[in-house]
Design an enzyme around this catalytic site. Structure first.
Site, PDB file in Angstrom:
ATOM      1  CG  ASN A   7      -1.504  -1.234   1.608  1.00  0.00           C
ATOM      2  OD1 ASN A   7      -1.922  -1.976   0.749  1.00  0.00           O
ATOM      3  ND2 ASN A   7      -1.526  -1.526   2.892  1.00  0.00           N
ATOM      4  CB  CYS A   8       4.397   1.874  -0.570  1.00  0.00           C
ATOM      5  SG  CYS A   8       5.557   3.222  -0.388  1.00  0.00           S
ATOM      6  CG  LEU A   9      -0.692   5.240  -1.723  1.00  0.00           C
ATOM      7  CD1 LEU A   9      -1.763   6.218  -1.287  1.00  0.00           C
ATOM      8  CD2 LEU A   9      -1.285   4.214  -2.677  1.00  0.00           C
TER       9      LEU A   9
END
Lengths: 106, 105, 127
Positions: free
Chosen positions: B103-105
């Site tokens: 979930n690392c944007l």
């Protein structure tokens, strides 16, 4: 209004019972895939779930089965509990659009 | 310096067990970062986070966790940005030997 | 459609419904990952543990020997990912002879509150 879908047979899975325990009187319950067996009018003693369906239906909840899934499994309309109406894909879409959200029980 | 660290396609350590302070320095060098006390503090906290939750945190949870453990002054993204540019959660995870945060944007 | 949203308790966010026990399949883990993703993206996120899902809350869990990530450890990170509203269905606990002493997180709610939570959520993801 919340739409509940159930896709497991009531005879080997708790999905329908779990659904009926929290379904509310203004909700709609749609049985699909193997879930359609849950609409059968069992010849044995009335099971808990058919009682609950009767009760919820009397209070305004709507119950549906998907026609294609019934036909595929050889279930005739006359075998269904009286609370159930038969619907199709378009009816499914309309219910989903009418609902504030859909909870699928599987 | 051990040049044979096994890395994945993102440049993160393949095996957490390969991590050492030397490995961290080597990983930091690949990001053009020279490690100071301030860096180590975050790196060890990040390893603790991973051990406790089995997750490599993206930015928001990392900032929150640092604030809880090291105080509000350090629990700010600007502080982490200065230590681990340009993407603190990803870069710090890499140096700490963790997988790339999901979930690392 | 908004007419049945009930004032102050209206949730209007994403509700993740956890209905399956951990480890037997990937559902519990995927649900948790979805919850963490929703939270970290800033969406109003609620989690409801119901039916078999309440088994996810038992502690201590030691999943090392079955080579799985520890579900309870991951779940304990929910608050750090801004998922603060964690609900547990009372009836499901009772059916399994569990009480608040057995579970590691969440506020226990009755069926009426569960119904309200479902009715006031904008979207529901079921795992």
């Amino acid at each position: 209004m919340l739409l509940h879908t159930v896709n497991k047979s009531a005879f080997n899975h708790s999905a329908l019972g779990d659904c009926l325990r929290v379904a509310a009187p203004n909700d709609a319950v749609l049985l699909i895939e193997n879930g359609v067996y849950g609409a059968l009018n069992s010849s044995q003693d009335e099971t808990d779930y058919s009682q609950r369906i009767k009760q919820l239906s009397a209070n305004g909840a709507r119950f549906y089965v998907l026609r294609a899934d019934c036909e595929a499994r050889g279930l005739d309309d006359s075998a269904l509990l009286p609370a159930f109406q038969v619907t199709d894909d378009a009816g499914f879409v309309a219910l989903a659009a009418e609902a504030s959200a859909t909870q699928s029980w599987y | 310096m051990d040049k044979t660290l096994k890395l994945d396609s993102d440049g993160h350590l393949q095996y957490l067990a390969d991590w050492s302070e030397q490995a961290a320095q080597q990983l930091a060098a690949s990001e053009n970062i020279e490690l100071s006390e301030a860096h180590w503090e975050i790196i060890y906290l990040l390893k603790e986070f991973y051990q406790r939750f089995e997750l490599a945190p993206p930015m928001r949870p990392l900032v929150k966790y640092i604030a809880q453990n090291l105080g509000k002054e350090k629990g700010r993204s600007i502080y982490l940005m200065q230590l681990f540019p340009p993407s603190p959660a990803r870069v710090a995870s890499k140096i700490a030997g963790l997988p790339r945060p999901e979930n690392c944007l | 459609m908004d007419k049945q949203l009930t004032g102050k308790s209206a949730n209007k966010g994403i509700l993740l419904v956890f209905r399956h026990a951990p480890y037997g399949n990937a559902l519990a883990r995927e649900g948790l990952e979805a919850a963490l993703a929703c939270g970290v993206m800033g969406a109003k996120t609620d989690v409801l543990y119901i039916n078999e899902g309440v088994w996810q809350l038992l502690e201590p869990q030691d999943s090392g020997a079955i080579d799985c990530k520890n579900q309870a450890s991951m779940a304990s990170a929910l608050a750090l990912y801004d998922v603060d509203d964690i609900w547990v269905d009372e009836n499901s606990l009772k059916q399994r002879n569990l009480s608040s002493a057995d579970i590691n997180a969440g506020k226990i709610i009755n069926t009426a509150r569960v119904q309200e939570l479902l009715a006031t959520s904008k979207s529901i993801l079921s795992f």
